[in-house]
Design an enzyme around this catalytic site. Structure first.
Site, PDB file in Angstrom:
ATOM      1  N   HIS A 175       0.797  -1.212   0.000  1.00 20.68           N
ATOM      2  CA  HIS A 175       0.000   0.000   0.000  1.00 20.68           C
ATOM      3  C   HIS A 175       0.837   1.273   0.000  1.00 20.68           C
ATOM      4  O   HIS A 175       0.519   2.254  -0.678  1.00 20.68           O
ATOM      5  CB  HIS A 175      -0.956  -0.033   1.193  1.00 20.68           C
ATOM      6  CG  HIS A 175      -2.144   0.781   0.924  1.00 20.68           C
ATOM      7  ND1 HIS A 175      -2.396   1.935   1.595  1.00 20.68           N
ATOM      8  CD2 HIS A 175      -3.106   0.650  -0.010  1.00 20.68           C
ATOM      9  CE1 HIS A 175      -3.490   2.453   1.098  1.00 20.68           C
ATOM     10  NE2 HIS A 175      -3.945   1.694   0.129  1.00 20.68           N
TER      11      HIS A 175
ATOM     12  N   ARG B 276     -14.330   1.094  -6.596  1.00 20.13           N
ATOM     13  CA  ARG B 276     -14.212  -0.262  -6.043  1.00 20.13           C
ATOM     14  C   ARG B 276     -14.693  -0.238  -4.605  1.00 20.13           C
ATOM     15  O   ARG B 276     -14.308   0.640  -3.830  1.00 20.13           O
ATOM     16  CB  ARG B 276     -12.758  -0.739  -6.097  1.00 20.13           C
ATOM     17  CG  ARG B 276     -12.622  -2.161  -5.580  1.00 20.13           C
ATOM     18  CD  ARG B 276     -11.209  -2.650  -5.636  1.00 20.13           C
ATOM     19  NE  ARG B 276     -10.372  -1.963  -4.674  1.00 20.13           N
ATOM     20  CZ  ARG B 276      -9.054  -2.138  -4.595  1.00 20.13           C
ATOM     21  NH1 ARG B 276      -8.444  -2.935  -5.452  1.00 20.13           N
ATOM     22  NH2 ARG B 276      -8.353  -1.510  -3.681  1.00 20.13           N
TER      23      ARG B 276
ATOM     24  N   GLU C  13      -8.735 -11.467  -9.314  1.00 20.02           N
ATOM     25  CA  GLU C  13      -7.429 -11.342  -8.670  1.00 20.02           C
ATOM     26  C   GLU C  13      -7.118 -12.552  -7.801  1.00 20.02           C
ATOM     27  O   GLU C  13      -6.112 -12.604  -7.107  1.00 20.02           O
ATOM     28  CB  GLU C  13      -7.334 -10.041  -7.869  1.00 20.02           C
ATOM     29  CG  GLU C  13      -8.478  -9.774  -6.932  1.00 20.02           C
ATOM     30  CD  GLU C  13      -8.394  -8.400  -6.260  1.00 20.02           C
ATOM     31  OE1 GLU C  13      -7.333  -7.755  -6.312  1.00 20.02           O
ATOM     32  OE2 GLU C  13      -9.401  -7.986  -5.660  1.00 20.02           O
TER      33      GLU C  13
ATOM     34  N   ASP D 222      -2.720  -8.850  -6.804  1.00 21.04           N
ATOM     35  CA  ASP D 222      -3.117  -9.984  -5.980  1.00 21.04           C
ATOM     36  C   ASP D 222      -3.079 -11.290  -6.759  1.00 21.04           C
ATOM     37  O   ASP D 222      -2.779 -12.339  -6.190  1.00 21.04           O
ATOM     38  CB  ASP D 222      -4.526  -9.752  -5.411  1.00 21.04           C
ATOM     39  CG  ASP D 222      -4.456  -8.855  -4.187  1.00 21.04           C
ATOM     40  OD1 ASP D 222      -3.630  -9.142  -3.306  1.00 21.04           O
ATOM     41  OD2 ASP D 222      -5.197  -7.862  -4.120  1.00 21.04           O
TER      42      ASP D 222
ATOM     43  N   CYS E 133      -5.915  -3.342 -13.894  1.00 21.90           N
ATOM     44  CA  CYS E 133      -5.637  -2.217 -13.003  1.00 21.90           C
ATOM     45  C   CYS E 133      -4.517  -2.542 -12.019  1.00 21.90           C
ATOM     46  O   CYS E 133      -4.209  -1.739 -11.146  1.00 21.90           O
ATOM     47  CB  CYS E 133      -6.894  -1.775 -12.271  1.00 21.90           C
ATOM     48  SG  CYS E 133      -7.557  -3.041 -11.192  1.00 21.90           S
TER      49      CYS E 133
HETATM   50  C1  PEP Z   1      -4.643  -5.640  -7.568  1.00 20.99           C
HETATM   51  O1  PEP Z   1      -4.710  -6.518  -6.723  1.00 20.99           O
HETATM   52  O2  PEP Z   1      -4.014  -5.757  -8.635  1.00 20.99           O
HETATM   53  C2  PEP Z   1      -5.308  -4.337  -7.358  1.00 20.99           C
HETATM   54  C3  PEP Z   1      -5.368  -3.428  -8.300  1.00 20.99           C
HETATM   55  O3  PEP Z   1      -5.832  -4.097  -6.142  1.00 20.99           O
HETATM   56  P1  PEP Z   1      -4.986  -3.684  -4.843  1.00 20.99           P
HETATM   57  O4  PEP Z   1      -3.571  -3.405  -5.248  1.00 20.99           O
HETATM   58  O5  PEP Z   1      -5.677  -2.496  -4.280  1.00 20.99           O
HETATM   59  O6  PEP Z   1      -5.131  -4.905  -3.970  1.00 20.99           O
HETATM   60 MG    MG Z   2      -6.132  -6.425  -5.143  1.00 15.44          MG
END
Ligand code: PEP
Ligand code: MG
Length: 588
Positions: free
Chosen positions: A195, A338, A437, A461, A508
């Site tokens: 994050h 989301r 994911e 993920d 994404c």
């Molecule tokens: C991902 O898992 O690729 C994603 C875009 O979501 P996050 O990074 O917020 O888990």
């Molecule tokens: Mg994710």
């Protein structure tokens, strides 16, 4: 030990080279010593304690103002509970009395009073009360630092440029950050998809994470070079190292200036295929940088930041206001909101989450929302209401079974009915998608796709769960391989299933932001790439040097490979042939 010129290697997660002074935050609270006072020192000591309380109050209020400006009233309320603790009359009374009666120094008495409360709270069989321990720890540490005259890091109000050095940064640290003065972050833990890394890129701040214990070699105020592209940090650089890095900074600025000149050109391959390049954002004010980078909409709006409030609940009006503001600001382009993806490394200490042995495999994202229907329904109401003011889409994260997706869709249908019954406006036809994911969802894409309008590939993920490698653990980051042939084959399977059912697919995950992978992604048949706004111009330049049939041939080769390295080499060779300027310069 002289560490001049020492080079530390971590993971570069947000590009850019910066030279500046280190500001250590979150360093351990100073050790408290017991000091006996003379009779005539006692009142002075009480005053010293009161002064530390005043300082702490001022710092927390400043932090609250800053978070209020960036994230709104509700998010800032996390700091109300901190202020209540600073002003708690029982604690303050006991400490003042302790200083007078025991004739001991303020930090010693304060710590023993706090220890007593901590022990008592640990026994309480109420998770909400036990969660307050985090606040107590935080506030007590601040007061002790102030008593010691230690600098308490307040990232929201800095007066000089600095490079933040921390074990890790929590969402509330990053939310309040003073973007003008923080020139780079470096942290001991984390990886490209953690994050902290995502936030660094969102804010366009160079960052290196995953430096492990090596970070301890850095002291406050030391000069550092941070190279966010190469994942390097140099402590007290030598004149020669400074020259090399200053040259790189200039080269990088030139490259970026050239790239930005082309930002307004169409995102089109050499043979005329149009690619949609959207942005991943988390805060409403990032819409502006997305516009500057010519993104065509928001492919992923992470909503976790709206949940930074002390009770973890969701205030419908505040959410609605934010979603509407974003939907209107990005109009006529669309925004994909989301729903809450809490858990894993996206921790919010204030949400009452169970303590889990494997948080990434636990009560995360849609699982949490289906478990906490109160939070989920309010968020869905707010998103739906905002859909009356722009082009809004909804995305459910971390779907792993068909039933889970159906449950989420049923809740959405129910919330729609509720709004209709109440005569509240919303777009009944808004697009709904799921994130793929989790490997199970990828393999089941043909069963999931018919029920939704679109699929968004969350490769951060997908890689983590497919390769069984924690995305935030730097010690195993060598195993975190987005180009692993298993991942490429899995994506290929999902794309085919989605197109068979006449739906659309975007990506994404951070893979989309890596220029090296752009030919692979296009060759796989994905035509919407969503990424941090700063990454758009570079990826677009690569897109403009690709011929679709060559990209498809690259995928044909990639799926026959046995290792990630082979696939990466194919991608490098592809760029070397078609657009060598996009490849990072070799080390001197
Ligand atoms: C991902 O898992 O690729 C994603 C875009 O979501 P996050 O990074 O917020 O888990
Ligand atoms: Mg994710």
């Amino acid at each position: 030990m002289d560490v001049s010129g020492q080079r530390l290697k971590g993971t570069g997660v947000s590009a850019g080279v910066v030279i500046g002074k280190a500001l250590l935050i979150g360093s351990p609270t100073p050790t408290v010593q017991e000091i006996h006072l003379d009779e005539d020192e006692v009142e002075q000591e009480v005053e010293r304690f009161q002064e530390a309380l005043r300082m702490s109050r001022g710092q927390i209020e400043a932090l609250r103002r800053r978070v209020h400006d960036v994230l709104g009233r509700d998010s800032a309320s996390i700091f109300d509970s901190h202020l209540l603790l600073v002003d708690d009359p029982t604690v303050v009374g006991q400490v003042v009395e302790g200083i007078r009666k025991q004739r001991r120094n303020a930090e010693y008495v304060f710590e023993s009073v706090i220890r007593h409360y901590r022990e008592a709270l640990k026994q309480v069989d109420d998770s909400y009360i036990r969660d307050r321990l985090v606040d107590i720890q935080d506030v007590a540490g601040r007061i002790i630092c102030n008593l010691h005259g230690h600098k308490v890091a307040d990232l929201s109000h800095l007066t000089e440029p600095c490079i933040v050095v921390a074990q890790d940064l929590s969402p509330s640290d990053t939310a309040g950050i003073d973007r003008q003065h923080v020139r780079a972050f470096i942290t001991a833990i984390g990886s490209r998809t953690s994050h902290t890394a995502i936030m660094a890129r969102a804010m366009g701040i160079p960052a290196v994470v995953g430096l492990s214990e090596h970070i301890q070699a850095i002291a406050d105020d030391q000069t550092l070079i941070v190279d966010g592209s190469r994942g390097e940090v140099v402590i007290n650089p030598t004149p020669e190292q400074l020259r090399v890095y200053e040259r790189r900074t200039r080269e990088q600025a030139d490259w970026l200036a050239r790239v930005q000149v082309d930002a307004s050109l169409p995102a089109e391959t050499l043979d005329g295929f149009h690619v949609r390049m959207a942005g991943n954002i988390e805060l409403p004010d990032e819409v502006e940088s997305l516009r500057l980078m010519q993104g065509i909409g928001i492919g992923l709006f992470r909503t976790e930041f709206l949940f930074i409030r002390s009770d973890g609940l969701c205030d419908e009006e505040e959410h609605f206001h934010t979603y509407r503001q974003v939907a209107e600001a990005i109009y006529p382009c669309s925004v994909i909101f989301r729903t809450l993806d809490i858990g894993g490394d996206k921790f919010l200490s204030h949400l009452k989450m169970p303590v889990e042995l494997n948080p990434f495999l636990g009560m995360r994202a849609i699982r949490f929302c289906l478990h906490r229907m109160d939070i989920f329904r309010v968020q869905l109401r707010a998103i739906l209401r905002a859909s009356a003011f722009g082009k809004v889409r909804i995305l459910f994260p971390m779907i792993s079974t068909l039933e889970e997706m159906q449950q989420a869709l049923a809740v959405l249908a129910d919330v729609k009915e509720e709004l209709t019954a109440q005569g509240i406006d919303y777009n009944p036809h808004l697009d709904v998608g799921i994130m793929v994911e989790v490997p199970a969802a990828a393999m089941l894409a043909d069963k999931l796709a018919p029920h939704v309008d679109f699929i968004s590939l969350g490769t951060n993920d997908l890689v983590q769960y497919s390769l069984a490698v924690d995305r935030s653990n730097p010690d195993i980051s060598y195993l975190y391989q987005p180009t692993h042939p298993a991942i490429i084959r899995m994506i290929q399977h999902v794309v085919q299933a989605v197109y068979t059912h006449g739906k659309w697919i975007g990506i994404c995950g951070e893979m989309a932001a890596e220029p090296l992978y752009a030919p692979l992604i296009l060759g796989l048949g994905i035509h919407e790439l969503s990424m941090a706004p700063v990454a758009i111009p570079e990826v677009k330049r690569v897109v403009r040097h690709i011929r679709m049939h060559e990209a498809e041939a690259l995928v044909d080769q990639a799926v026959t490979c046995g290792t990630a390295e082979e696939v990466t080499t194919l991608c490098r060779n592809f760029l070397r042939k078609n657009y060598p300027e996009a490849l990072p310069a070799e080390d001197p």
